[in-house]
Motif scaffolding. Structure first.
Motif, mmCIF file in Angstrom:
data_model
loop_
_atom_site.group_PDB
_atom_site.id
_atom_site.type_symbol
_atom_site.label_atom_id
_atom_site.label_comp_id
_atom_site.label_asym_id
_atom_site.label_seq_id
_atom_site.Cartn_x
_atom_site.Cartn_y
_atom_site.Cartn_z
ATOM 1 N N ASP A 56 0.821 -1.216 0.000
ATOM 2 C CA ASP A 56 0.000 0.000 0.000
ATOM 3 C C ASP A 56 0.852 1.262 0.000
ATOM 4 O O ASP A 56 0.415 2.294 -0.507
ATOM 5 C CB ASP A 56 -0.939 -0.012 1.206
ATOM 6 N N GLU A 57 2.049 1.193 0.511
ATOM 7 C CA GLU A 57 2.934 2.354 0.600
ATOM 8 C C GLU A 57 3.898 2.455 -0.580
ATOM 9 O O GLU A 57 4.601 3.444 -0.725
ATOM 10 C CB GLU A 57 3.747 2.283 1.900
ATOM 11 N N SER A 58 3.919 1.448 -1.411
ATOM 12 C CA SER A 58 4.886 1.359 -2.499
ATOM 13 C C SER A 58 4.532 2.280 -3.665
ATOM 14 O O SER A 58 3.410 2.259 -4.173
ATOM 15 C CB SER A 58 4.941 -0.091 -3.004
ATOM 16 N N ALA A 59 5.496 3.067 -4.110
ATOM 17 C CA ALA A 59 5.299 3.922 -5.280
ATOM 18 C C ALA A 59 5.053 3.068 -6.524
ATOM 19 O O ALA A 59 4.233 3.411 -7.379
ATOM 20 C CB ALA A 59 6.507 4.830 -5.485
ATOM 21 N N PHE A 60 5.750 1.938 -6.614
ATOM 22 C CA PHE A 60 5.576 1.037 -7.747
ATOM 23 C C PHE A 60 4.128 0.575 -7.843
ATOM 24 O O PHE A 60 3.486 0.698 -8.883
ATOM 25 C CB PHE A 60 6.506 -0.172 -7.609
ATOM 26 N N TRP A 61 3.594 0.015 -6.764
ATOM 27 C CA TRP A 61 2.229 -0.486 -6.772
ATOM 28 C C TRP A 61 1.229 0.659 -6.888
ATOM 29 O O TRP A 61 0.166 0.505 -7.487
ATOM 30 C CB TRP A 61 1.940 -1.359 -5.558
ATOM 31 N N GLY A 62 1.542 1.819 -6.347
ATOM 32 C CA GLY A 62 0.676 2.976 -6.507
ATOM 33 C C GLY A 62 0.478 3.326 -7.969
ATOM 34 O O GLY A 62 -0.650 3.621 -8.405
ATOM 35 N N GLU A 63 1.558 3.288 -8.743
ATOM 36 C CA GLU A 63 1.454 3.562 -10.174
ATOM 37 C C GLU A 63 0.658 2.476 -10.893
ATOM 38 O O GLU A 63 -0.122 2.766 -11.806
ATOM 39 C CB GLU A 63 2.843 3.680 -10.794
#
Length: 53
Positions: free
Chosen positions: A40-47
């Motif tokens: 949930d905090e990951s920039a990768f998964w956020g994108e």
């Protein structure tokens, strides 16, 4: 493993119905967080989730 969850959800994520796709994205995000709380905090998964939405 997290990519496998996306593959499992691919049919629902490909649908044109916005409500079904939104529900699939929410479910996918919750399942990923259950496996890896940092997802949930990951920039990768956020994108990834931005692209899916």
């Amino acid at each position: 493993m997290l990519l496998g969850l996306i593959a499992e959800s691919s049919n629902a994520l490909a649908l044109a119905d916005e409500a079904v796709r939104a529900a699939a994205i929410t479910d996918l995000r919750e399942r990923m967080i259950d496996l890896d709380s940092d997802a949930d905090e990951s920039a990768f998964w956020g994108e990834i989730f931005e692209d899916l939405g």
